[in-house]
Write an enzyme that holds these catalytic residues in place. Structure first.
Site, short mmCIF file in Angstrom:
data_model
loop_
_atom_site.label_atom_id
_atom_site.label_comp_id
_atom_site.label_asym_id
_atom_site.label_seq_id
_atom_site.Cartn_x
_atom_site.Cartn_y
_atom_site.Cartn_z
N GLY B 141 39.66 40.23 42.25
CA GLY B 141 40.62 39.16 41.94
C GLY B 141 42.03 39.39 42.44
O GLY B 141 42.28 39.36 43.64
N LYS B 212 30.50 43.61 45.71
CA LYS B 212 31.86 44.00 46.08
C LYS B 212 31.84 45.28 46.92
O LYS B 212 32.61 45.42 47.87
CB LYS B 212 32.72 44.15 44.83
CG LYS B 212 33.00 42.80 44.19
CD LYS B 212 33.60 42.94 42.80
CE LYS B 212 33.83 41.56 42.17
NZ LYS B 212 34.10 41.65 40.74
#
Lengths: 162, 329
Positions: B141, B212
């Protein structure tokens, strides 16, 4: 080990050389004058790792240099690693799990704390393994992983090496 | 003025719209689409009206205009792709991104699917078309991790990356450790607070964290890996007793993603971590330690999800392209 040597230039190097000659690894050298030491002698403490079976040869080499070994404290299992295992530990033969590591001869389970919340629900255990070398520790953990896979146990390994 | 087409008008898309409304930022939105509808307006779309329509549960635009119509027909400099991630097919995002690149448009995305599935292909296409493809928001994020590694740490050899990549799991483990809750109790609490989905598999089985890692490995470390290459263990079997056993030794348990390029390590698993370790962060925070040869170890901590936080990463990428390309052209 604790050594006593002549307080002369070059003596410390003379004491350290044989260690590398037998394939040892020096971890620490503590070098201080003590009140009890005769003026012409020097006490030195050396912490080292030595491959299995090389100690006798090292002592011989040190004696040849005129160095007295005052004391040897042996600690065979230098490396420690703590893991947590979750699953049906008792039903899957806990002593066999421990034995798989112990029978390597170079690593052993030295501590085990287990919590069993209820019959039929999974237990959790913290296992401490000690080993002679880093490589043997890796091997022991590989063995534990294989056993865990076969017995459907979850292993939680530490983030950083011991 | 930079013209963007915004695809996806959920939490992240609305966060971007609000930031543009509040701060201007030299951005105007000329195309907008949600999963059902679209709007195209070269003179700039009224974002507050679109937000109001979403607020009332209505589609953001015209049902006759699809997201692909926006990609192909709207007048924009940058396509901003923030639709939800599909790990299997990466669609419809993959089609959107390819379409925009082929039109010679820059792309900024928060969608992990396309980057994890086909980064080399998309990057090659972007280069061929002479445009930027940026994806900072796909990992952690608000933390500008990718840019820090690609630019701030340029010239370093990265020897290891490890971290807490999933806020949902971190929240659950924090609560299990603090209150002695069972996994199920902590999960229920996370759901009540909106931190966990109705189907939490994607988070709690470590899939999100694994994706990720794939993105970092492929885009920053020059590896070529896929989701199947990540050794993955989730947190569903963790017991409060295990957390207590860790606690007894001043440690705790966290879901850690780890890449060691030199040793072929690519794994997500619960690990025992000393409570004093910088990666032990509370709640939904993310934390990543990057080990390098020149800079030493660096740890980044910040919010890994959330509307405004993810919008921050997307806007950073838009402004990056704006400052390097759009204004001069």
């Amino acid at each position: 080990m604790k050594l006593e040597m002549k307080d002369q230039p070059g003596q410390l190097v003379a004491a350290l050389k044989p260690i590398s000659a037998v394939g040892g690894n020096i971890i620490a050298v503590i070098h201080q004058r003590e009140a009890t030491t005769p003026a012409e002698a020097l006490d030195v403490q050396i912490v080292l790792e030595l491959p299995e079976g090389r100690l006798e040869r090292l002592l011989e080499l040190l004696r040849d240099q005129g160095i007295d070994v005052v004391r040897i404290g042996e600690e065979r299992l230098l490396y420690e690693c703590t893991l947590i295992v979750i699953g049906h530990l008792m039903h899957t033969d806990l002593s066999d799990t421990v034995n798989q590591i112990d029978k390597t001869g170079s690593a052993e389970v030295t501590e085990l704390s287990m919590v069993m919340p209820a019959i039929d629900s999974p237990s959790s255990a913290r296992i401490t393994i000690r080993s002679t070398t880093r490589t043997e520790m890796k091997r022991a953990i590989r063995i534990l992983r294989a056993v865990a896979k076969q017995k459907e146990l979850l292993i939680i390994e530490p983030l950083e090496d011991a | 003025m930079t013209r963007i087409a915004l695809l996806g008008f959920g939490s992240v898309g609305q966060g971007i719209a609000r930031a543009i409304l509040e701060k201007g930022l030299g951005i105007t939105v000329t195309g907008l689409a949600d999963s059902r509808s679209g709007v195209i307006d070269a003179s700039g779309i009224d974002l507050s009206a679109a937000l109001d329509r979403k607020e009332r549960g209505e589609p953001c635009g015209n049902l006759d205009i699809s997201s692909m119509d926006v990609v192909e027909e709207a007048e924009y400099d940058i396509l901003v792709e923030v639709t939800p991630t599909d790990v299997e097919t990466a669609e419809p995002a993959l089609g959107h991104i390819r379409g925009a690149l082929q039109r010679g448009r820059h792309v900024v995305t928060s969608n992990k699917g396309p980057i994890a599935l086909d980064y080399p292909g998309l990057q090659a296409l972007a280069e061929e078309c002479g445009v930027f493809l940026r994806y900072e928001a796909t990992v952690c994020g608000a933390i500008p991790l990718i840019r820090a590694m690609q630019e701030g740490l340029a010239g370093n050899t990265i020897t290891r990356i490890c971290g807490v990549f999933n806020g949902t799991c971190n929240y659950i483990l924090t609560r299990m450790a603090a209150e002695g809750l069972t996994y199920e109790q902590a999960l229920a609490e996370a759901r009540d607070l909106g931190y966990a989905e109705a189907d939490p598999t994607y988070d709690v089985e470590g899939i999100d964290a694994a994706i990720k890692l794939v993105i970092l490995a492929d885009t920053v470390l020059g590896m070529r890996v896929t989701l199947d290459d990540v050794e993955r263990t989730g947190i569903t079997l963790l017991s409060p007793e295990a957390l207590q056993l860790a606690e007894d030794q001043d440690c705790t348990i966290r879901l850690i993603g780890e890449i060691v390029p030199g040793a072929g390590v690519l794994q997500v698993s619960p690990r025992i971590v000393a409570k004093t370790h910088p990666l032990v962060v509370e709640g939904t925070l993310n934390a990543v330690t990057v080990e390098t040869d020149l800079a030493g170890d660096l740890t980044f901590i910040g919010k890994g999800a959330g509307s405004t936080e993810t919008a921050s990463a997307v806007i950073g990428d838009i402004l990056y392209i704006q400052s390097r390309h759009v204004q001069s052209s």
